[in-house]
Write a protein that holds these residues in place. Structure first.
Motif, PDB file in Angstrom:
ATOM      1  N   TRP A 244     -39.512   2.575 -46.564  1.00 40.15           N
ATOM      2  CA  TRP A 244     -38.925   3.070 -47.813  1.00 40.15           C
ATOM      3  C   TRP A 244     -39.295   2.153 -48.999  1.00 40.15           C
ATOM      4  O   TRP A 244     -39.589   2.594 -50.097  1.00 40.15           O
ATOM      5  CB  TRP A 244     -37.400   3.130 -47.620  1.00 40.15           C
ATOM      6  CG  TRP A 244     -36.587   3.584 -48.769  1.00 40.15           C
ATOM      7  CD1 TRP A 244     -36.557   4.826 -49.313  1.00 40.15           C
ATOM      8  CD2 TRP A 244     -35.681   2.796 -49.541  1.00 40.15           C
ATOM      9  NE1 TRP A 244     -35.683   4.873 -50.352  1.00 40.15           N
ATOM     10  CE2 TRP A 244     -35.123   3.629 -50.512  1.00 40.15           C
ATOM     11  CE3 TRP A 244     -35.273   1.454 -49.480  1.00 40.15           C
ATOM     12  CZ2 TRP A 244     -34.181   3.182 -51.434  1.00 40.15           C
ATOM     13  CZ3 TRP A 244     -34.328   0.997 -50.393  1.00 40.15           C
ATOM     14  CH2 TRP A 244     -33.799   1.854 -51.360  1.00 40.15           C
ATOM     15  N   LEU A 245     -39.333   0.834 -48.718  1.00 36.54           N
ATOM     16  CA  LEU A 245     -39.636  -0.128 -49.780  1.00 36.54           C
ATOM     17  C   LEU A 245     -41.120  -0.110 -50.167  1.00 36.54           C
ATOM     18  O   LEU A 245     -41.503  -0.614 -51.206  1.00 36.54           O
ATOM     19  CB  LEU A 245     -39.214  -1.546 -49.343  1.00 36.54           C
ATOM     20  CG  LEU A 245     -37.710  -1.793 -49.289  1.00 36.54           C
ATOM     21  CD1 LEU A 245     -37.406  -3.170 -48.718  1.00 36.54           C
ATOM     22  CD2 LEU A 245     -37.065  -1.649 -50.673  1.00 36.54           C
ATOM     23  N   LYS A 246     -41.961   0.476 -49.291  1.00 38.92           N
ATOM     24  CA  LYS A 246     -43.403   0.553 -49.590  1.00 38.92           C
ATOM     25  C   LYS A 246     -43.729   1.727 -50.502  1.00 38.92           C
ATOM     26  O   LYS A 246     -44.800   1.795 -51.072  1.00 38.92           O
ATOM     27  CB  LYS A 246     -44.196   0.709 -48.281  1.00 38.92           C
ATOM     28  CG  LYS A 246     -44.305  -0.559 -47.450  1.00 38.92           C
ATOM     29  CD  LYS A 246     -45.090  -0.269 -46.184  1.00 38.92           C
ATOM     30  CE  LYS A 246     -45.059  -1.455 -45.237  1.00 38.92           C
ATOM     31  NZ  LYS A 246     -45.443  -1.055 -43.877  1.00 38.92           N
ATOM     32  N   LYS A 247     -42.792   2.684 -50.600  1.00 38.64           N
ATOM     33  CA  LYS A 247     -43.099   3.936 -51.326  1.00 38.64           C
ATOM     34  C   LYS A 247     -42.984   3.757 -52.820  1.00 38.64           C
ATOM     35  O   LYS A 247     -42.274   2.885 -53.286  1.00 38.64           O
ATOM     36  CB  LYS A 247     -42.165   5.057 -50.831  1.00 38.64           C
ATOM     37  CG  LYS A 247     -42.613   5.548 -49.467  1.00 38.64           C
ATOM     38  CD  LYS A 247     -41.678   6.611 -48.891  1.00 38.64           C
ATOM     39  CE  LYS A 247     -42.174   6.992 -47.494  1.00 38.64           C
ATOM     40  NZ  LYS A 247     -41.175   7.705 -46.713  1.00 38.64           N
TER      41      LYS A 247
END
Ligand code: MN
Length: 247
Positions: A244-247
């Motif tokens: 989620w944090l990569k998106k």
């Protein structure tokens, strides 16, 4: 064998008096407990004022703080050498499922566990406290068992004992925590000066109370023993949050 005893009902509670008396047969007992009923205090520490530890005529020490304060003080300077075991209770009332989050009884044992000492929380599942003797006998039996067959550390056991005579106990069962429904609504009333006052409502009834849970064991008349840990990490969600944090 050195045993530190605490609770959240206060140093004068019949539950802690009986527990300390019974445990004295197994070793050297030190009692450090709150000066008043601090049920529901959870793992709070008092950081905004100093604490005092006074000695009652029966030798118990009482602290003007929380259950966690009591065990923390005992383990960080009051008691030398450190105890081999921390026991909290006997609480008047069950500590099952979500109760364990709010419970001062469980919190006192948790403080021992966080210091690396095997710890036990013992609660009598019945407010009337008719059969404290049953819970005291169970506590002594569990300590004897732990002395004979030590569990691999870290050890934090949450014990709930049905409020029945010893002969009526249906056995003892290793359990997981169940869950409760949300708490009952807050109770509102008017003060003599016309202000609205609120009482926190009672805990909700059991929701997840199926076989294997603490609620199920106690409802069937059996002692519930739940091994606890302190790790609030949501391990299953961790990889999802990474993505989620990569998106
Ligand atoms: Mn209590």
């Amino acid at each position: 064998m050195r045993i530190l005893v605490s609770n959240d009902d206060g140093y004068f509670s019949p539950g802690i008096v009986l527990l300390a008396e019974r445990l004295a047969a197994l070793g050297e007992v030190t009692v450090v407990a709150p000066e008043r009923d601090r049920s529901g205090a959870s793992n709070s520490l008092t950081l905004d004022r100093p604490l005092t530890a006074r000695r009652a005529p029966n030798g118990f020490r009482y602290v003007n703080g929380t259950p966690t304060d009591c065990v923390h003080l005992a383990l960080t300077g009051m008691i030398d050498p450190l105890p081999d075991l921390v026991i909290s209770g006997i609480n008047l009332g069950a500590n099952m499922g979500d109760d364990t989050i709010y419970s001062g009884t469980v919190a006192a044992a948790t403080e021992g566990y966080l210091f690396g000492i095997p710890s036990l929380a013992v609660s009598l599942a019945g407010r009337a406290g008719r059969h404290l003797e049953t819970a005291a006998t169970v506590a002594v039996e569990l300590v004897r068992r732990a002395m004979r067959l030590p569990l691999a550390p870290p050890v934090l056991l949450n014990v709930n004992v049905p409020d029945v005579a010893l002969a009526e106990l249906g056995g003892i069962e290793a359990t997981r925590l169940g869950r409760r429904h949300k708490a009952e609504p807050v109770v509102q009333m008017k003060t003599p000066r016309g202000e609205t006052a609120y009482w926190i409502g009672p805990a909700g009834n059991a929701q997840d109370a199926g076989p294997g849970t603490d609620f199920h064991a106690v409802a069937a008349g059996r002692v519930s023993v739940t091994p606890l840990q302190v790790d609030l990490s949501q391990h299953q969600q961790l990889p999802l949050v990474v993505e989620w944090l990569k998106k």
